[in-house]
Structure formats: C-alpha cells, structure tokens
Design a protein around this motif. Sequence first.
Motif, PDB file in Angstrom:
ATOM      1  N   GLU A  36      38.011  36.045  30.222  1.00 13.35           N
ATOM      2  CA  GLU A  36      36.978  34.891  30.856  1.00 13.35           C
ATOM      3  C   GLU A  36      36.259  35.994  32.084  1.00 13.35           C
ATOM      4  O   GLU A  36      35.332  35.888  32.991  1.00 13.35           O
ATOM      5  CB  GLU A  36      36.785  33.518  30.693  1.00 13.35           C
ATOM      6  CG  GLU A  36      36.436  33.150  31.775  1.00 13.35           C
ATOM      7  CD  GLU A  36      35.200  33.953  31.670  1.00 13.35           C
ATOM      8  OE1 GLU A  36      33.941  32.936  32.056  1.00 13.35           O
ATOM      9  OE2 GLU A  36      34.198  34.235  30.550  1.00 13.35           O
ATOM     10  N   GLY A  37      37.666  36.335  33.366  1.00 14.31           N
ATOM     11  CA  GLY A  37      37.637  37.084  34.694  1.00 14.31           C
ATOM     12  C   GLY A  37      37.200  38.079  34.460  1.00 14.31           C
ATOM     13  O   GLY A  37      36.031  38.809  35.307  1.00 14.31           O
ATOM     14  N   VAL A  38      37.150  39.205  33.288  1.00 20.77           N
ATOM     15  CA  VAL A  38      36.625  40.379  33.690  1.00 20.77           C
ATOM     16  C   VAL A  38      35.136  40.632  33.251  1.00 20.77           C
ATOM     17  O   VAL A  38      34.286  40.594  33.715  1.00 20.77           O
ATOM     18  CB  VAL A  38      37.658  41.611  32.753  1.00 20.77           C
ATOM     19  CG1 VAL A  38      36.601  42.292  32.767  1.00 20.77           C
ATOM     20  CG2 VAL A  38      38.750  42.076  33.423  1.00 20.77           C
ATOM     21  N   SER A  39      35.083  39.233  32.222  1.00 19.63           N
ATOM     22  CA  SER A  39      33.223  39.581  32.168  1.00 19.63           C
ATOM     23  C   SER A  39      32.706  38.852  33.170  1.00 19.63           C
ATOM     24  O   SER A  39      31.350  39.587  33.087  1.00 19.63           O
ATOM     25  CB  SER A  39      33.453  38.061  30.693  1.00 19.63           C
ATOM     26  OG  SER A  39      34.252  39.039  29.421  1.00 19.63           O
ATOM     27  N   SER A  40      33.133  37.925  33.664  1.00 23.69           N
ATOM     28  CA  SER A  40      32.546  37.193  34.962  1.00 23.69           C
ATOM     29  C   SER A  40      31.836  38.099  36.006  1.00 23.69           C
ATOM     30  O   SER A  40      30.473  38.022  36.060  1.00 23.69           O
ATOM     31  CB  SER A  40      33.452  35.480  35.380  1.00 23.69           C
ATOM     32  OG  SER A  40      33.793  36.090  35.421  1.00 23.69           O
ATOM     33  N   PHE A  41      33.049  38.258  35.674  1.00 27.17           N
ATOM     34  CA  PHE A  41      32.970  39.653  37.152  1.00 27.17           C
ATOM     35  C   PHE A  41      31.648  40.933  36.760  1.00 27.17           C
ATOM     36  O   PHE A  41      30.753  40.901  37.454  1.00 27.17           O
ATOM     37  CB  PHE A  41      34.633  40.028  37.167  1.00 27.17           C
ATOM     38  CG  PHE A  41      33.621  42.018  38.385  1.00 27.17           C
ATOM     39  CD1 PHE A  41      33.690  41.677  39.733  1.00 27.17           C
ATOM     40  CD2 PHE A  41      34.366  43.136  37.717  1.00 27.17           C
ATOM     41  CE1 PHE A  41      33.769  42.971  40.688  1.00 27.17           C
ATOM     42  CE2 PHE A  41      33.771  44.279  38.588  1.00 27.17           C
ATOM     43  CZ  PHE A  41      34.009  43.877  40.115  1.00 27.17           C
ATOM     44  N   LEU A  42      31.755  41.146  35.671  1.00 28.09           N
ATOM     45  CA  LEU A  42      30.930  42.736  34.996  1.00 28.09           C
ATOM     46  C   LEU A  42      29.601  42.231  34.584  1.00 28.09           C
ATOM     47  O   LEU A  42      28.379  42.591  35.158  1.00 28.09           O
ATOM     48  CB  LEU A  42      31.645  43.336  33.785  1.00 28.09           C
ATOM     49  CG  LEU A  42      32.786  43.729  33.766  1.00 28.09           C
ATOM     50  CD1 LEU A  42      32.956  44.181  32.281  1.00 28.09           C
ATOM     51  CD2 LEU A  42      33.053  44.713  34.880  1.00 28.09           C
ATOM     52  N   GLU A  43      29.609  40.916  34.105  1.00 30.07           N
ATOM     53  CA  GLU A  43      28.535  39.782  34.085  1.00 30.07           C
ATOM     54  C   GLU A  43      27.555  39.040  35.684  1.00 30.07           C
ATOM     55  O   GLU A  43      26.996  38.272  34.714  1.00 30.07           O
ATOM     56  CB  GLU A  43      27.804  38.719  33.344  1.00 30.07           C
ATOM     57  CG  GLU A  43      28.951  39.623  31.546  1.00 30.07           C
ATOM     58  CD  GLU A  43      28.861  38.279  30.663  1.00 30.07           C
ATOM     59  OE1 GLU A  43      29.299  37.243  31.349  1.00 30.07           O
ATOM     60  OE2 GLU A  43      29.640  38.908  29.684  1.00 30.07           O
ATOM     61  N   LYS A  44      28.373  38.930  36.678  1.00 26.05           N
ATOM     62  CA  LYS A  44      27.736  38.965  38.035  1.00 26.05           C
ATOM     63  C   LYS A  44      27.414  37.528  37.856  1.00 26.05           C
ATOM     64  O   LYS A  44      26.508  36.979  37.807  1.00 26.05           O
ATOM     65  CB  LYS A  44      26.706  39.785  38.456  1.00 26.05           C
ATOM     66  CG  LYS A  44      27.694  41.148  38.878  1.00 26.05           C
ATOM     67  CD  LYS A  44      25.868  41.984  39.347  1.00 26.05           C
ATOM     68  CE  LYS A  44      26.375  43.599  40.098  1.00 26.05           C
ATOM     69  NZ  LYS A  44      27.471  44.482  39.032  1.00 26.05           N
ATOM     70  N   ARG A  45      28.417  36.418  36.890  1.00 24.52           N
ATOM     71  CA  ARG A  45      28.660  34.923  36.664  1.00 24.52           C
ATOM     72  C   ARG A  45      29.682  34.365  37.585  1.00 24.52           C
ATOM     73  O   ARG A  45      30.714  34.496  37.300  1.00 24.52           O
ATOM     74  CB  ARG A  45      27.897  34.735  35.824  1.00 24.52           C
ATOM     75  CG  ARG A  45      29.133  35.252  34.937  1.00 24.52           C
ATOM     76  CD  ARG A  45      28.857  34.548  33.086  1.00 24.52           C
ATOM     77  NE  ARG A  45      29.698  34.971  32.002  1.00 24.52           N
ATOM     78  CZ  ARG A  45      30.775  34.504  31.846  1.00 24.52           C
ATOM     79  NH1 ARG A  45      31.035  33.499  32.475  1.00 24.52           N
ATOM     80  NH2 ARG A  45      31.865  34.995  31.380  1.00 24.52           N
ATOM     81  N   ASN A  86      36.295  29.011  40.833  1.00 21.46           N
ATOM     82  CA  ASN A  86      36.133  30.067  41.913  1.00 21.46           C
ATOM     83  C   ASN A  86      37.694  30.763  41.056  1.00 21.46           C
ATOM     84  O   ASN A  86      38.175  32.058  40.574  1.00 21.46           O
ATOM     85  CB  ASN A  86      36.043  30.745  42.534  1.00 21.46           C
ATOM     86  CG  ASN A  86      34.811  30.574  42.800  1.00 21.46           C
ATOM     87  OD1 ASN A  86      33.571  30.701  42.545  1.00 21.46           O
ATOM     88  ND2 ASN A  86      34.408  29.954  44.705  1.00 21.46           N
ATOM     89  N   THR A  87      38.004  30.255  40.721  1.00 20.48           N
ATOM     90  CA  THR A  87      39.917  30.594  40.452  1.00 20.48           C
ATOM     91  C   THR A  87      40.016  30.204  38.513  1.00 20.48           C
ATOM     92  O   THR A  87      40.256  28.610  38.468  1.00 20.48           O
ATOM     93  CB  THR A  87      40.870  30.198  41.185  1.00 20.48           C
ATOM     94  OG1 THR A  87      41.317  28.750  41.342  1.00 20.48           O
ATOM     95  CG2 THR A  87      40.398  30.029  42.767  1.00 20.48           C
ATOM     96  N   SER A  88      41.361  30.397  38.311  1.00 21.36           N
ATOM     97  CA  SER A  88      41.647  30.310  37.495  1.00 21.36           C
ATOM     98  C   SER A  88      43.285  28.900  36.824  1.00 21.36           C
ATOM     99  O   SER A  88      43.771  29.473  39.002  1.00 21.36           O
ATOM    100  CB  SER A  88      42.895  31.286  36.407  1.00 21.36           C
ATOM    101  OG  SER A  88      43.609  30.733  35.380  1.00 21.36           O
ATOM    102  N   GLU A  89      43.130  27.580  36.897  1.00 16.22           N
ATOM    103  CA  GLU A  89      44.094  26.731  36.955  1.00 16.22           C
ATOM    104  C   GLU A  89      45.623  27.780  37.060  1.00 16.22           C
ATOM    105  O   GLU A  89      46.749  27.326  37.231  1.00 16.22           O
ATOM    106  CB  GLU A  89      44.083  25.611  35.574  1.00 16.22           C
ATOM    107  CG  GLU A  89      42.537  24.815  36.219  1.00 16.22           C
ATOM    108  CD  GLU A  89      42.796  23.657  35.488  1.00 16.22           C
ATOM    109  OE1 GLU A  89      44.226  22.573  35.554  1.00 16.22           O
ATOM    110  OE2 GLU A  89      42.058  23.346  34.586  1.00 16.22           O
ATOM    111  N   VAL A  90      45.872  27.834  35.482  1.00 15.68           N
ATOM    112  CA  VAL A  90      46.663  29.265  35.420  1.00 15.68           C
ATOM    113  C   VAL A  90      47.473  30.062  36.063  1.00 15.68           C
ATOM    114  O   VAL A  90      48.368  29.889  37.033  1.00 15.68           O
ATOM    115  CB  VAL A  90      46.680  29.195  33.723  1.00 15.68           C
ATOM    116  CG1 VAL A  90      48.407  30.415  33.556  1.00 15.68           C
ATOM    117  CG2 VAL A  90      46.577  28.471  32.774  1.00 15.68           C
ATOM    118  N   SER A  91      46.366  31.267  36.767  1.00 14.80           N
ATOM    119  CA  SER A  91      46.683  32.180  37.676  1.00 14.80           C
ATOM    120  C   SER A  91      47.294  31.613  38.576  1.00 14.80           C
ATOM    121  O   SER A  91      47.941  31.767  39.651  1.00 14.80           O
ATOM    122  CB  SER A  91      44.986  32.808  37.563  1.00 14.80           C
ATOM    123  OG  SER A  91      45.113  33.361  37.126  1.00 14.80           O
ATOM    124  N   THR A  92      46.852  30.242  39.383  1.00 14.09           N
ATOM    125  CA  THR A  92      46.951  29.823  40.555  1.00 14.09           C
ATOM    126  C   THR A  92      47.800  29.300  40.491  1.00 14.09           C
ATOM    127  O   THR A  92      48.513  28.621  41.449  1.00 14.09           O
ATOM    128  CB  THR A  92      45.535  28.636  40.909  1.00 14.09           C
ATOM    129  OG1 THR A  92      44.323  28.982  41.210  1.00 14.09           O
ATOM    130  CG2 THR A  92      46.221  28.535  42.187  1.00 14.09           C
TER     131      THR A  92
END
Length: 287
Positions: A253-262, A209-215
Amino acid sequence: MTAEISSPYSAITYGVSDRIATVALNRPEARNGYTLTMAHELEHAFTAADADPDVQVVVFTCVGKDFSVGADLSGGGFDVTTTDAGSDWQEPAGRCSKTIFGMNKPVIAALRGVSVGGGVTITLSCDFRLASHDSRFSFPFSRRGIFPEGGSTWYLPRLVGVSRATDWMLTGRLFGAQEALDAGLVTSLHDPAEVLDAAYAMARDIIANTSEVSTAVIKQMLNRLSGLDSPIPVHALDSRLIAGLDSHSDAAEGVSSFLEKRPPHFPLSVPGGLPAWLPWLEPGATP
C-alpha cells in the motif's frame, strides 16, 4: 479537539476521539502533584490505550497551568509504601515511564508551566515532548536528599548527552523552555494556549500518513537497539524485516499510494499486524 471521557479515574482523565487517546493529569488544585493513585491510573490508562484498536496515537497532557510539580509532599514525605520489599516493586514514576517505553503506539507529551522531578521523568520515555514558552524544568533530587527515578539516568543522557544531564541532575537547578529546546529535551515550543493543539496536529499527521505497524516497529527499534555497542544485531533484524516485504501488505500500500499520488490507507493494525518473531515480543523478553 475534545476527547470523549470514557473511564472513571480520580487523578487523571482519559478519553478517545478520532483515533487519539488523551491522558491528562487531573489534580490542578495540587498543581498535579504526583501520587500513588496517579501512578496506578497512568499505568492502567497507557496500557489500555496501547491495547485499544481504536487508538493510534496517545497525547499526554494536564488539566491546569502546570504539568506537574513532582511528588506530592503534602503528607510531609514520600509515599513509597510497598507491602513486599523483596518483590519486583516498581517506584511510582517508573510505573508510568516504563509503561510508555514498552508501548507500540507513539506518545506525544504536551507540557506547560512547571514539570519537575517525577513531573518530568514520567515524560522522558515519550516519543515527543512539546512544551510551552512558559515551561520550566528541574531534576531536583540532589536538593531533596533523594535519588532519581523514572529511569531518568538512562533516558536523560540519551536525549541531551551526558554533560547536560550531569549539569541538570547534579545541580538540581531550574531551567527554562529555551534551554530545554536547545539541549534536545523538548521537540518544539509553543504559546501556552497552543501547545495542546500542536500535539493534536502532530498526532493527526501521524495517523494520516504513517503505518501503525511500521511506526510501532521503528519506535521499539529506536528504544531497544540504538544503544547497542555494535550495529551487527541491528543489520540482522533489518535484513529479516526487509526480506518479508514482498508479503507485507502495508509495504504494498505504501508503494501504491506513492505511485498513485494519493494518501495511504494501510490495512494492518497493532498489535495484530506486528511480525510475531520480533525479539521483544517473544516470551520472556525484557519489557
């Protein structure tokens, strides 16, 4: 979960499976007493895990019923041999905790039984410490006529506050799992047979569930910025990071996955995806 053992260490084991590296103290016959060999191998293993593109999270655990009783005193004293006292020699526990502090990847400690002295200070820079209900802890330095190591007088007050750190450090007393949880030393408590599974479950959640870079960036911001006297340098770093979001593929990708509920599928990895201008990545920066 069983990690594939991939390196011929003598005092620890190391393996990687499903993007999780498992580092385990492996001297159960000595209740994982801490040695110079163990310090060397831990430094090497954590450095290797941080550099491995197939590793996203590290679990730090033990073989046997006790995580570690601290320095191995079977030789009648402390083995702190250094060939050059004038060099930048690093004491053994600090070789582990300092390496973990500088890592980009999150480290989850899974503790059980006794964790005392160096056996607990080596975990203080971990991002999470999960413990079993039978866990017991102590910082017994004053009771041995010695001094704290592993950077523990810096890490411990940040975790539990100065008052509790003073209590534990000056008295050197043994305390239990519930006191450790109430003070914030550990993240959660589990049955002894389940603490490692809980650490792996946390690791899998981070991976899914998390981005390697963000983490990685968040981990180092917490480590390096949360203790500053002023938030102004933090605002400056925040602003530069946020200003770059339009060209940051993980953010898209974080925004897209949130909007697409995936579930997200973040494209960037560590260390290649880290912004090269981050102050702690610059040459000469403090590790």
